[in-house]
Design a protein around this motif. Structure first.
Motif, PDB file in Angstrom:
ATOM      1  N   LEU A 108      53.936  -5.268 101.530  1.00 29.03           N
ATOM      2  CA  LEU A 108      52.561  -5.439 101.178  1.00 29.03           C
ATOM      3  C   LEU A 108      52.426  -5.485  99.769  1.00 29.03           C
ATOM      4  O   LEU A 108      51.333  -5.862  99.315  1.00 29.03           O
ATOM      5  N   GLY A 154      51.336 -13.641 104.877  1.00 29.23           N
ATOM      6  CA  GLY A 154      50.248 -12.918 105.606  1.00 29.23           C
ATOM      7  C   GLY A 154      49.724 -13.523 106.596  1.00 29.23           C
ATOM      8  O   GLY A 154      49.179 -14.753 106.496  1.00 29.23           O
ATOM      9  N   ARG A 157      46.700  -7.684 110.920  1.00 31.26           N
ATOM     10  CA  ARG A 157      47.235  -8.498 109.989  1.00 31.26           C
ATOM     11  C   ARG A 157      48.522  -8.341 109.769  1.00 31.26           C
ATOM     12  O   ARG A 157      49.153  -7.240 110.108  1.00 31.26           O
ATOM     13  N   HIS A 199      52.373  -9.209 108.020  1.00 33.20           N
ATOM     14  CA  HIS A 199      53.116  -9.252 106.842  1.00 33.20           C
ATOM     15  C   HIS A 199      54.650  -9.699 107.097  1.00 33.20           C
ATOM     16  O   HIS A 199      55.056  -8.724 107.750  1.00 33.20           O
ATOM     17  N   SER A 227      51.544 -14.069  99.694  1.00 36.55           N
ATOM     18  CA  SER A 227      51.301 -13.557  98.208  1.00 36.55           C
ATOM     19  C   SER A 227      52.052 -14.200  97.223  1.00 36.55           C
ATOM     20  O   SER A 227      53.155 -14.781  97.334  1.00 36.55           O
ATOM     21  N   TYR A 229      45.808 -13.766  99.352  1.00 36.40           N
ATOM     22  CA  TYR A 229      46.722 -14.620  99.804  1.00 36.40           C
ATOM     23  C   TYR A 229      46.431 -16.022  99.443  1.00 36.40           C
ATOM     24  O   TYR A 229      45.279 -16.573  99.497  1.00 36.40           O
TER      25      TYR A 229
END
Lengths: 266, 266, 266, 266, 266
Positions: free
Chosen positions: E35, E42, E98, E100, E133, E204
């Motif tokens: 995160l 993401g 969501r 990741h 990210s 993102y």
């Protein structure tokens, strides 16, 4: 197919199915020619699986996938078929067929037979894009160094990701004379060169064959490089003459027919 | 219908069905007039087949297709009907009917009867476009050589592909005086002339009859020529006054009624 | 209903049904007033028939259509109802109800009762447009000759076709002062006058009542004249202030309730 | 509920149902506060009824509506709920819930419980809009007379119609400084004042909470006044900074819970 | 799970289910790294529940949710999964995942397994957004004070609301040189700073991975602050280079897996 999954009655049947066809899968169209020559038609057909598919039991799924495999094999003499798993990464579509043929009617015949197969009623059309390969338009006027750079081979190894981005240029783009467009395409190509080794590109021309001017197809093992490539292309002047970029953007993973069958059989 | 498919009980029934009607299929409307004269209405009705169709067995499909054939035959006195297979090449539609009639109500009657026939409940409307043929607007002012070139016959032989592209012009286009539009249409026609022999065109006027100004219809055996024709037309000035081009672009293959029935019966 | 169709058991029932109500159909709202006075609400409600409808047998269809007829008759005291068959000529809708009422709640009540009737579950809403009639805005300032021309009666005889075109003007249009708009509307009216006798027009104001500014409604027996009227209106300056024209354009044929029932009963 | 409808077994049950709850319906959240104070969240949730609903018999419908009533009553302590019948007047939606809550989670809880209730499976989401009430932004700078005019009470009596219009302003609007926007909002308010007594307005701010900047809500018994109000607002300068106006425009009639139940029970 | 709901046979089973897994839920991927670090993918996958789900009885729902929990647990070694309840607050979607992952294929594998699980056939895909990210682009050039302010920790405590807003910049934005963009992003950041403590943001990058340039993700316990933040961002110059903002805007509430299961089990 991983060994750990080859357990249980239907899993065994599936293993046999996947294995049994491997030997036949190389008696096919001249795939290299279809993927490299100009004048070849490329059709991208995306499908979702119907809700009903999820309700089938394993033997029914395997029977239908066997038939799907049969249809693919049967058409391999005339068309080159690539398969992608979109599920989870793209909206409203689960699988993508990329079909290359010297005669577009052969692609249609494959898709009609796919639809008529027992698997067909579980496939819901989620979009078709048509284009054709042509000789490079602007490259002949590029400097020799750039031409040489463009000929550098891609990095070897598997390229798990594939991305399809349809493009429509503005009327202003087409109104420019060839020379002005060539200058901008040179800038475009310069921006793309740093990613030449890690992101493989193929261009299809679509004007009239679809509501598009181009289909751009990318393969890569490095999605960040691909993202940076697109970012670089958004910054060159030619991008301002783009009216549609994506819509849809199809992002998926390359799968062999057997891998795709294994996934769908779950 | 290929011989190899005339095997098995239902296939035989289908062969008889397809053959048995051939003799009747020429007692029809004055097709040549409907396809060449001004003041004729053209309706393009696209349909998808419902998921249910895929679940029918062969005898049920053949029974419904027999009824479809009956409806087409029954209306042939008043309307000229052309059929296209879109499946595999166009989004969300499987078949296309192009219907010409001197009175648009006759086209509606055909489509209403088609819907009311046993086949109708398996056809899902996927779009209707209406237009009419008119006398050429700009041609009378063209140079004699251009007029002569436009009269050259197309190359003989089958033209397997058909493409339908709806067009809406901008308000700016209609605000131009007739002379300025004529100059641009001359440039447009010059750009199109090199493709005159291999790509057949027909224009329908739609303002008010639909959310369009024109329906452009193309037939060709050479899709690359067709693509290059569209590319040439995108480069002339008149194209900048186009607000909608396609959406949808319908690309399919011409089929006789019997060929279409054979495909759908699979 | 044509005689030739009054054969067979259910056809006879249908004939009786259609005939038996004729006598009652004139005990209705003051239709002339509702269709000519200002301050009247017009609702255009388009419906598709569900796939299920096609699966009903004749007696079930007739029973439901009888109920539909009952609902229409029951509301005729308060609302004026016109019916159109869109099937075959317009996308995604089969029938259109045009409803006039002094109080919009009466139109809603009719449509709610229609939905609650046995027929309701086979009707799939395909769009509703709301507008109201108002006194002419620009006509009072027009020259006397133009006013006189606008009062000329339409040609007598049946007007089989009806077309509905929703319109939204741009913010720039509304920002113009009344005088400038009046000048352009005079040009608009001049362009329309040649078609006054063969194309009947009615205007509904929609700002706030819907995502529109106007609903334009046309009736004609001459679709080519109608097409040429629209073409003329596209060429005047006022058209450049139009942001939406159509979307949808609804083209259909006027039907009496009995004619529509006969068509739907097939 | 009209007496004439209180006949027949299930109608009686429905009458009892509707009557039996009236006494409880005032033990509720501080509705006046929720509807007048700033910092309150407003959610507009539109639903269509599924096709299945139309196939239920009367006792099943009444059982489900009883449960719906229970859910509404149960949440009245925290949320203020208003109900509207859209059927017949708006596209694709039959009912609209307007929900006010100091904490948006309470609105969500109500809608989640509504969905989980037996009625929930017959409700098809047709759109949700979120906004919040805030202190007036521009009014403090208005002249005193205008402020006084804005405080005039609306005409008493029932206001049967409600209209919801979502609005998105252009980036240019937000780029203007507060003073320039204030000048335009004063012009906007002046244009609206003549309709202040007959058209009640409420403004919700939506930026970030939805794809909107504002939700404008209107109540009136005089739709022509409402239409003229919108027409006036389209003519002021501020309207040129509006990118989206409607889409959807929701037009319906206010209903008490009992009235709505009576309509849906048909 | 509130005690009052732990009554009745299936509720007890559900309580055990929810409780029994808590102990295992921390043996997971290095969530903090996923995160916070650059180069992480993401994926936002929104789903609606099918109508069929509403018809299941409690034991069936619990069985399917148990399987869902199993799939989530099984993938926790490679992906970090956050869950949100959209129902009631967003159009056409009920839940949002969501996800990741350092390798996007792991996110796809999770979503494919979710689809293949017994729960999968009740989940209808309602949209997928992909991004990654990256290191902050403009922050390094910001003044030290601003950098320090950006490092201030958010207010502690639960942040119940989450909002996802996709963004596409115009071609003009990307055509600006880095310095000009940096100046505008500094203004953007200044406008956002007052909300730094109460509204948590995460960015993102999506160019090429989707039809977007950015996905902006927000968490807050103060929706009014969030709304005011967006309003402030709409007023800075950079906003004029935004072509798409939202469409969809996803607004929901954060839920633990157990909370979500409890809601869906109703």
């Amino acid at each position: 197919m991983s060994r750990s999954r080859c357990a249980g009655l239907y899993a065994i049947v599936l293993c046999v199915l996947l294995g049994g066809w491997v030997s036949a899968s190389y008696a096919a169209a001249d795939r290299d020619k279809l993927l490299s020559e100009p004048g070849i038609y490329g059709t991208f057909a995306a499908f979702g699986l119907t809700e009903e598919w999820g309700r089938l039991d394993a033997p029914a799924k395997i029977a239908h996938l066997t038939a799907l495999k049969g249809v693919v094999e049967q058409h391999r003499e005339k068309v080159a078929i690539d398969l992608y798993l979109l599920r989870g990464l793209s909206d409203h579509a689960d699988v993508l067929f990329r079909i290359h043929a010297a005669d577009l009617r052969d692609s249609q015949k494959f898709l009609v037979d796919l639809h008529a197969s027992p698997m067909g009623r579980y496939l819901k059309g989620a979009g078709v894009l048509n284009g054709m390969s042509k000789k490079a338009n602007y490259v002949p006027g590029f400097p020799d160094q750039m031409k040489a750079d463009l000929k550098t081979a891609s990095e070897p190894g598997p390229v798990p990701y594939a991305i399809v981005i349809p493009i429509r240029k503005s009327a202003e783009w087409w109104a420019l004379d060839q020379e002005k467009r060539a200058v901008m395409m040179k800038e475009h190509t310069e921006a793309a060169l740093p990613y030449h080794k890690t992101v493989k590109r193929k261009l299809y021309h679509s004007s009239g064959l679809d509501d598009l001017d181009f289909i751009t197809y990318f393969e890569t093992s490095n999605l960040e490089d691909f993202h940076n490539l697109i970012l670089s292309l958004e910054k060159v002047k030619e991008f301002q003459y783009t009216r549609r970029f994506g819509h849809p953007t199809l992002l998926g993973t390359s799968k062999s027919l057997d891998q795709l069958i294994e996934t769908l059989a779950q």
